[in-house]
Structure formats: structure tokens, C-alpha cells
Design a protein around this motif. Structure first.
Motif, PDB file in Angstrom:
ATOM      1  N   ILE A 167       0.826  -1.207   0.000  1.00 36.06           N
ATOM      2  CA  ILE A 167       0.000   0.000   0.000  1.00 36.06           C
ATOM      3  C   ILE A 167       0.859   1.256   0.000  1.00 36.06           C
ATOM      4  CG2 ILE A 167      -1.804   1.261   1.246  1.00 36.06           C
ATOM      5  CD1 ILE A 167      -2.375  -1.518   2.653  1.00 36.06           C
ATOM      6  N   LEU A 168       0.489   2.201  -0.829  1.00 39.81           N
ATOM      7  CA  LEU A 168       1.073   3.545  -0.794  1.00 39.81           C
ATOM      8  C   LEU A 168       0.046   4.485  -0.181  1.00 39.81           C
ATOM      9  CD1 LEU A 168       3.140   5.804  -1.881  1.00 39.81           C
ATOM     10  CD2 LEU A 168       1.472   6.030  -3.740  1.00 39.81           C
ATOM     11  N   LEU A 169       0.467   5.322   0.782  1.00 39.86           N
ATOM     12  CA  LEU A 169      -0.410   6.320   1.391  1.00 39.86           C
ATOM     13  C   LEU A 169       0.005   7.713   0.926  1.00 39.86           C
ATOM     14  CD1 LEU A 169      -0.664   5.139   5.120  1.00 39.86           C
ATOM     15  CD2 LEU A 169      -2.428   5.004   3.369  1.00 39.86           C
ATOM     16  N   ALA A 170      -0.945   8.478   0.408  1.00 38.94           N
ATOM     17  CA  ALA A 170      -0.665   9.848  -0.011  1.00 38.94           C
ATOM     18  C   ALA A 170      -1.634  10.794   0.677  1.00 38.94           C
ATOM     19  CB  ALA A 170      -0.782   9.971  -1.528  1.00 38.94           C
ATOM     20  N   ASP A 171      -1.088  11.655   1.542  1.00 37.39           N
ATOM     21  CA  ASP A 171      -1.908  12.623   2.276  1.00 37.39           C
ATOM     22  C   ASP A 171      -0.992  13.733   2.751  1.00 37.39           C
ATOM     23  OD1 ASP A 171      -3.523  13.937   4.405  1.00 37.39           O
ATOM     24  OD2 ASP A 171      -4.875  12.239   4.067  1.00 37.39           O
ATOM     25  N   ASP A 172      -1.420  14.991   2.592  1.00 36.30           N
ATOM     26  CA  ASP A 172      -0.555  16.091   3.007  1.00 36.30           C
ATOM     27  C   ASP A 172      -0.634  16.375   4.499  1.00 36.30           C
ATOM     28  OD1 ASP A 172      -3.112  17.077   2.884  1.00 36.30           O
ATOM     29  OD2 ASP A 172      -2.548  19.009   2.012  1.00 36.30           O
ATOM     30  N   ASN A 173      -1.496  15.656   5.208  1.00 41.03           N
ATOM     31  CA  ASN A 173      -1.566  15.759   6.665  1.00 41.03           C
ATOM     32  C   ASN A 173      -0.723  14.637   7.264  1.00 41.03           C
ATOM     33  OD1 ASN A 173      -2.443  15.328   9.424  1.00 41.03           O
ATOM     34  ND2 ASN A 173      -4.221  16.623   8.973  1.00 41.03           N
ATOM     35  N   SER A 174       0.408  14.987   7.851  1.00 38.21           N
ATOM     36  CA  SER A 174       1.331  13.973   8.352  1.00 38.21           C
ATOM     37  C   SER A 174       0.737  13.151   9.484  1.00 38.21           C
ATOM     38  CB  SER A 174       2.636  14.629   8.818  1.00 38.21           C
ATOM     39  OG  SER A 174       2.391  15.540   9.878  1.00 38.21           O
ATOM     40  N   PHE A 175      -0.125  13.760  10.290  1.00 34.67           N
ATOM     41  CA  PHE A 175      -0.748  13.029  11.397  1.00 34.67           C
ATOM     42  C   PHE A 175      -1.639  11.901  10.873  1.00 34.67           C
ATOM     43  CE2 PHE A 175      -4.284  12.439  14.400  1.00 34.67           C
ATOM     44  CZ  PHE A 175      -3.581  12.119  15.559  1.00 34.67           C
ATOM     45  N   ILE A 176      -2.469  12.238   9.878  1.00 36.68           N
ATOM     46  CA  ILE A 176      -3.342  11.227   9.277  1.00 36.68           C
ATOM     47  C   ILE A 176      -2.521  10.182   8.542  1.00 36.68           C
ATOM     48  CG2 ILE A 176      -5.105  10.844   7.500  1.00 36.68           C
ATOM     49  CD1 ILE A 176      -6.276  13.563   8.265  1.00 36.68           C
TER      50      ILE A 176
ATOM     51  N   ASP B 190       3.359  13.005   0.536  1.00 35.55           N
ATOM     52  CA  ASP B 190       2.442  14.092   0.898  1.00 35.55           C
ATOM     53  C   ASP B 190       1.848  14.837  -0.284  1.00 35.55           C
ATOM     54  OD1 ASP B 190       4.607  15.570   0.072  1.00 35.55           O
ATOM     55  OD2 ASP B 190       5.113  16.318   2.073  1.00 35.55           O
ATOM     56  N   ASP B 191       2.018  14.320  -1.496  1.00 37.24           N
ATOM     57  CA  ASP B 191       1.306  14.922  -2.628  1.00 37.24           C
ATOM     58  C   ASP B 191       1.143  13.902  -3.756  1.00 37.24           C
ATOM     59  OD1 ASP B 191       3.468  15.145  -4.679  1.00 37.24           O
ATOM     60  OD2 ASP B 191       4.329  16.588  -3.289  1.00 37.24           O
ATOM     61  N   GLY B 192       0.288  14.245  -4.695  1.00 36.44           N
ATOM     62  CA  GLY B 192      -0.025  13.318  -5.770  1.00 36.44           C
ATOM     63  C   GLY B 192       1.125  13.042  -6.709  1.00 36.44           C
ATOM     64  N   ARG B 193       1.974  14.037  -6.924  1.00 40.20           N
ATOM     65  CA  ARG B 193       3.123  13.847  -7.808  1.00 40.20           C
ATOM     66  C   ARG B 193       4.067  12.802  -7.247  1.00 40.20           C
ATOM     67  NH1 ARG B 193       3.963  14.268 -12.837  1.00 40.20           N
ATOM     68  NH2 ARG B 193       2.928  16.316 -12.808  1.00 40.20           N
ATOM     69  N   GLU B 194       4.330  12.883  -5.949  1.00 39.83           N
ATOM     70  CA  GLU B 194       5.195  11.893  -5.314  1.00 39.83           C
ATOM     71  C   GLU B 194       4.556  10.509  -5.352  1.00 39.83           C
ATOM     72  OE1 GLU B 194       6.265  13.060  -1.384  1.00 39.83           O
ATOM     73  OE2 GLU B 194       7.243  14.917  -2.020  1.00 39.83           O
TER      74      GLU B 194
END
Length: 216
Positions: free
Chosen positions: A6-15, A36-40
Motif C-alpha cells: 500500500i502507498l499512502l498519499a496525504d498532506d496531513n502527516s498526522f493522518i 504528501d502529494d499526488g506527484r510523489e
């Protein structure tokens, strides 16, 4: 036992980190990266083996809807949207772009886990609250109590329309077969015919097509 990567992408580090800890506690689930972003997210999926890309919608550089399109067309990873936003335009855009599911972040961890498992094995998932959001935009029911459809019914047989209606209600193949008294194999054949006629890719898109008239 197989492991779902699984890859997790979210700009909220806590979540992002919290979800990573939770998912890694389940046997057969491994968070291989957090970004933390879609490009990454796209860059990682292009260069590493990822089964499920769990994507937030609002992220810098490339949002989750845009990333969904790129990931679904350029990699083997299956995008699954996880967001706090239930705006129906996001739903439609995400599904148009190849999302295999759409979940809200307040969903229980066990349901997110199960959704990941379902998508990994080829299913699509959408919470009732998401379908309800779409249904709320339908016109009022007519006097006969039937939902007014904007789709071109002449394209489909009566049986295909019945199946589309039940898919839009969230029925899987088994309940549909019990409702219509035909085999699950026959249901699968009808669904294949519907997908071919509409150019859609999976049953969640069929539900949206039936409820909204199109994916545009």
C-alpha cells in the motif's frame, strides 16, 4: 499468505502516519511508502511495486483526482480515494479517472482494511453515504414511484436495466441473482454487455451512470 503493498498519499502527516501504523498492524497488509502529494505518489508507483494507492483528494502539486488518472493509466497500482470531502464532483471525477473506490476518513479502520482487500481482489467499493450524496441530486420520483433516468434506455434490454437498477442500489451479483431469479454467471454476462455498450470499466461506474445519466 500474500501481502498487499500500500502507498499512502496525504498532506496531513498526522493522518498519514496514523493510517500507516493502523494498516501495518493487520496481517497481510504493508504500507511500503507514505508521501504528501499526488506527484510523489505517481513517481513512487512508477518505480516501485504498489498494489493499492490510498489517496487523499486535496494535495499540493497534484491532487488525488489527477493522481488517480495517472496512476490508473500508467501503473499497475489500483487507486482508492480516502478523503474528508464528500463533494459529488470529486466522486464523479475520481471514478472517471479510474478510482476503484471512494471512502471517507471517518470510516472505521476495519472497513478501510476490508475495502483495500476488496479492491485488491478486483472489486470496487463505495460507501452508502457516497451513493446517497449522488442520489440526492436526482430529480423527484415520478408518480409511479420510479426514479427518473436520463440514460438512453433504448440501448439496453429490460433485463439489463433491471440489473443496472440493482447495482445502483448497491447489490452484489448474488443478491441480484436472487432478486431476478437468474444465475450469477448470467448476471456477469449481462454486466459485461452493459460495460461494452457504455464503454465503462466497472460496476461502480454503472451505478453512477444509472443514477446520473452519464459520467460527464
Amino acid at each position: 499468505m500474500e501481502t498487499i503493498k500500500i502507498l499512502l498519499a496525504d498532506d496531513n502527516s498526522f493522518i498519514r502516519e496514523g493510517m500507516k501504523i493502523i494498516l501495518n498492524t493487520y496481517e497481510g497488509y504493508e504500507v511500503v511508502a507514505t508521501v504528501d502529494d499526488g506527484r510523489e505518489a505517481l513517481d513512487y508507483c512508477l518505480t516501485h511495486e504498489v498494489d493499492i494507492a490510498l489517496l487523499d483528494v486535496r494535495m499540493p502539486n497534484m491532487n488525488g483526482v489527477e493522481a488517480t488518472k495517472e496512476i490508473s493509466t500508467r501503473t499497475k497500482a489500483k487507486p482508492l480515494i480516502l478523503t474528508t470531502f464528500d463533494d459529488d464532483e470529486y466522486i464523479l471525477d475520481a471514478i472517471r479517472n479510474g478510482a476503484k473506490g471512494y471512502l471517507l476518513k471517518n470510516t472505521e479502520p476495519e472497513r478501510i482494511r476490508d475495502a483495500i482487500h476488496s479492491v485488491y481482489h478486483g472489486s470496487t467499493v463505495m460507501q452508502d453515504v457516497i451513493l446517497d450524496k449522488l442520489k440526492s441530486n436526482l430529480k423527484d420520483k415520478d408518480d409511479g414511484g420510479k426514479e427518473e433516468m436520463k440514460i438512453d434506455a433504448s440501448l439496453f434490454t429490460e433485463r439489463e436495466l433491471d440489473i443496472m437498477r440493482l447495482i445502483a442500489k448497491g447489490y452484489s451479483n448474488k443478491p441480484i441473482s436472487e432478486e431476478l431469479f437468474i444465475s450469477e454467471g448470467t448476471i456477469a454476462n449481462y454486466i459485461s454487455s452493459i460495460l461494452q455498450k457504455t464503454g465503462l470499466e466497472h460496476r461502480t461506474q454503472i451505478a453512477i451512470y444509472y443514477l446520473k445519466g452519464s459520467l460527464d
